[in-house]
Write a protein that holds these residues in place. Structure first.
Motif, PDB file in Angstrom:
ATOM      1  N   PHE A 190      66.343  35.501  25.396  1.00 45.67           N
ATOM      2  CA  PHE A 190      67.343  34.479  25.698  1.00 45.67           C
ATOM      3  C   PHE A 190      68.623  34.673  24.886  1.00 45.67           C
ATOM      4  N   TYR A 191      68.503  35.197  23.684  1.00 45.84           N
ATOM      5  CA  TYR A 191      69.698  35.461  22.875  1.00 45.84           C
ATOM      6  C   TYR A 191      70.574  36.517  23.544  1.00 45.84           C
ATOM      7  N   HIS A 192      69.987  37.674  23.854  1.00 44.01           N
ATOM      8  CA  HIS A 192      70.774  38.749  24.454  1.00 44.01           C
ATOM      9  C   HIS A 192      71.398  38.313  25.783  1.00 44.01           C
ATOM     10  N   LEU A 193      70.604  37.639  26.617  1.00 44.44           N
ATOM     11  CA  LEU A 193      71.135  37.205  27.912  1.00 44.44           C
ATOM     12  C   LEU A 193      72.303  36.247  27.742  1.00 44.44           C
ATOM     13  N   ALA A 194      72.140  35.284  26.826  1.00 46.81           N
ATOM     14  CA  ALA A 194      73.198  34.299  26.622  1.00 46.81           C
ATOM     15  C   ALA A 194      74.470  34.933  26.067  1.00 46.81           C
ATOM     16  N   VAL A 195      74.316  35.794  25.079  1.00 42.23           N
ATOM     17  CA  VAL A 195      75.478  36.433  24.465  1.00 42.23           C
ATOM     18  C   VAL A 195      76.215  37.306  25.474  1.00 42.23           C
ATOM     19  N   ASN A 196      75.476  37.881  26.398  1.00 43.14           N
ATOM     20  CA  ASN A 196      76.090  38.724  27.423  1.00 43.14           C
ATOM     21  C   ASN A 196      76.678  37.925  28.579  1.00 43.14           C
ATOM     22  N   GLY A 197      76.559  36.598  28.533  1.00 47.39           N
ATOM     23  CA  GLY A 197      77.158  35.760  29.557  1.00 47.39           C
ATOM     24  C   GLY A 197      76.311  35.563  30.793  1.00 47.39           C
ATOM     25  N   ASP A 198      75.029  35.932  30.732  1.00 44.72           N
ATOM     26  CA  ASP A 198      74.163  35.719  31.883  1.00 44.72           C
ATOM     27  C   ASP A 198      73.887  34.223  32.051  1.00 44.72           C
ATOM     28  N   ASP A 199      73.511  33.838  33.254  1.00 39.61           N
ATOM     29  CA  ASP A 199      73.172  32.447  33.560  1.00 39.61           C
ATOM     30  C   ASP A 199      71.686  32.264  33.277  1.00 39.61           C
ATOM     31  N   VAL A 200      71.358  31.938  32.041  1.00 39.13           N
ATOM     32  CA  VAL A 200      69.954  31.885  31.630  1.00 39.13           C
ATOM     33  C   VAL A 200      69.160  30.857  32.435  1.00 39.13           C
ATOM     34  N   PRO A 201      69.658  29.632  32.650  1.00 38.18           N
ATOM     35  CA  PRO A 201      68.881  28.696  33.473  1.00 38.18           C
ATOM     36  C   PRO A 201      68.588  29.239  34.871  1.00 38.18           C
ATOM     37  N   ALA A 202      69.538  29.935  35.466  1.00 40.28           N
ATOM     38  CA  ALA A 202      69.309  30.499  36.795  1.00 40.28           C
ATOM     39  C   ALA A 202      68.269  31.608  36.757  1.00 40.28           C
ATOM     40  N   VAL A 203      68.314  32.422  35.717  1.00 41.49           N
ATOM     41  CA  VAL A 203      67.309  33.480  35.565  1.00 41.49           C
ATOM     42  C   VAL A 203      65.921  32.865  35.432  1.00 41.49           C
ATOM     43  N   ILE A 204      65.818  31.817  34.629  1.00 46.76           N
ATOM     44  CA  ILE A 204      64.534  31.138  34.452  1.00 46.76           C
ATOM     45  C   ILE A 204      64.056  30.551  35.780  1.00 46.76           C
ATOM     46  N   ALA A 205      64.953  29.883  36.480  1.00 43.32           N
ATOM     47  CA  ALA A 205      64.576  29.233  37.734  1.00 43.32           C
ATOM     48  C   ALA A 205      64.070  30.235  38.756  1.00 43.32           C
ATOM     49  N   SER A 206      64.649  31.422  38.778  1.00 47.39           N
ATOM     50  CA  SER A 206      64.298  32.406  39.794  1.00 47.39           C
ATOM     51  C   SER A 206      63.157  33.336  39.402  1.00 47.39           C
ATOM     52  N   HIS A 207      62.985  33.576  38.086  1.00 47.92           N
ATOM     53  CA  HIS A 207      62.108  34.677  37.693  1.00 47.92           C
ATOM     54  C   HIS A 207      61.087  34.347  36.607  1.00 47.92           C
ATOM     55  N   ALA A 208      61.030  33.124  36.105  1.00 45.69           N
ATOM     56  CA  ALA A 208      60.184  32.825  34.944  1.00 45.69           C
ATOM     57  C   ALA A 208      58.735  33.232  35.147  1.00 45.69           C
ATOM     58  N   ALA A 209      58.200  32.992  36.326  1.00 47.55           N
ATOM     59  CA  ALA A 209      56.788  33.302  36.565  1.00 47.55           C
ATOM     60  C   ALA A 209      56.507  34.796  36.457  1.00 47.55           C
ATOM     61  N   ASP A 210      57.560  35.617  36.592  1.00 49.63           N
ATOM     62  CA  ASP A 210      57.399  37.069  36.543  1.00 49.63           C
ATOM     63  C   ASP A 210      57.870  37.679  35.229  1.00 49.63           C
TER      64      ASP A 210
END
Length: 274
Positions: A190-210
């Protein structure tokens, strides 16, 4: 943080005031039953005695090694993996065997393969093709012990081409479609994704189970939770609510006398085998 979240201590970035072989026991003394490491040796194929000493340190501490990196080159010098490093194919192939051996001995099932930096003068497409082949080979090898390969977006290294979850997922899709290997998973740091400007909530919503694994640090600063402004507890809870049932790696930097003071002792373990 949730009392049901299971944590594992990254002993390559935490407890570094201690010799490496003393860190698993220190994590245990702090109340944790699980640890993870970057590659804990200076070469892709270490001496047998060095492997035995590392295994003994983990076993002797009574902790579970939940995660281990493949050899990533000279990390302090800026290297970030051999997966896409043309010219070092044989070195990566040899490292796979050692990783599987350690995983078999310690019951480790998650193995992080850092993609590698873009190389000056190298064809990026050739690097990407090599990476897909190497990840497929690694995936087939760790499948023999029921393992998965993790692929991680990274921040702070301009030459590292995977910066978002989508970048990593595109590579994972290629490994699956071109080689039929389906045990390569996203490492959601979550640190790397956030610092890179990724949409962490969207990533979680779409891919958390995987997700193959989650790691955390706060931002800015890559410190312990609570030192920055990332909603780490919310993100972890959301990922778990959407099906993530693995451990959460503590991969942050801190100068605190107690690096785990933010986490109540009752919430640190046990985790058991993954």
């Amino acid at each position: 943080m949730s009392t049901t979240t299971r944590y594992t201590v990254n002993c390559s970035i935490l407890l570094t005031q201690l010799p490496l072989h003393e860190r698993p026991a220190a994590a245990k003394a702090a109340g944790f039953d699980a640890v993870e490491f970057w590659w804990p040796f200076g070469e892709a194929v270490p001496a047998a005695d060095d492997i035995d000493a590392f295994v003994a340190a983990v076993e002797g501490a009574g902790v579970h090694l939940t995660g281990l990196n493949f050899f990533a080159g000279d990390m302090p010098a800026g290297d970030r993996g051999l997966v896409s490093w043309t010219g070092r194919e044989d070195e990566f192939a040899a490292n796979i065997g050692v990783v599987v051996e350690i995983g078999r001995r310690l019951g480790t099932r998650a193995f992080n393969a850092l993609y590698g930096n873009r190389l000056e003068g190298a064809d990026p497409a050739a690097q990407d093709d090599l990476a897909v082949r190497n990840l497929a080979a690694a995936g087939r090898a760790v499948a023999e012990i029921g393992g998965i390969v993790l692929l991680e977006p990274v921040s702070g290294t301009p030459a590292y081409p995977l910066t978002t979850a989508a970048d990593a997922l595109a590579v994972i899709d290629r490994v699956r479609s071109e080689h039929g290997v389906d045990n390569v998973r996203l490492l959601a740091d979550f640190y790397h994704l956030a610092v890179n400007g990724d949409d962490v909530p969207a990533v979680i919503a779409s891919h958390a189970a995987d997700f193959g694994h989650i790691q955390i640090a706060d931002a800015p600063g890559r410190g312990e939770p609570g030192t920055g402004d990332l909603p780490l507890a919310q993100w972890i809870g959301d990922a778990e609510a959407r099906g993530y049932d693995g451990v959460v790696g503590l991969e942050y930097k801190t100068d605190a006398a107690d690096p785990f003071a933010w986490l109540p002792a009752a919430e640190r373990g046990p985790v058991g085998a993954r």
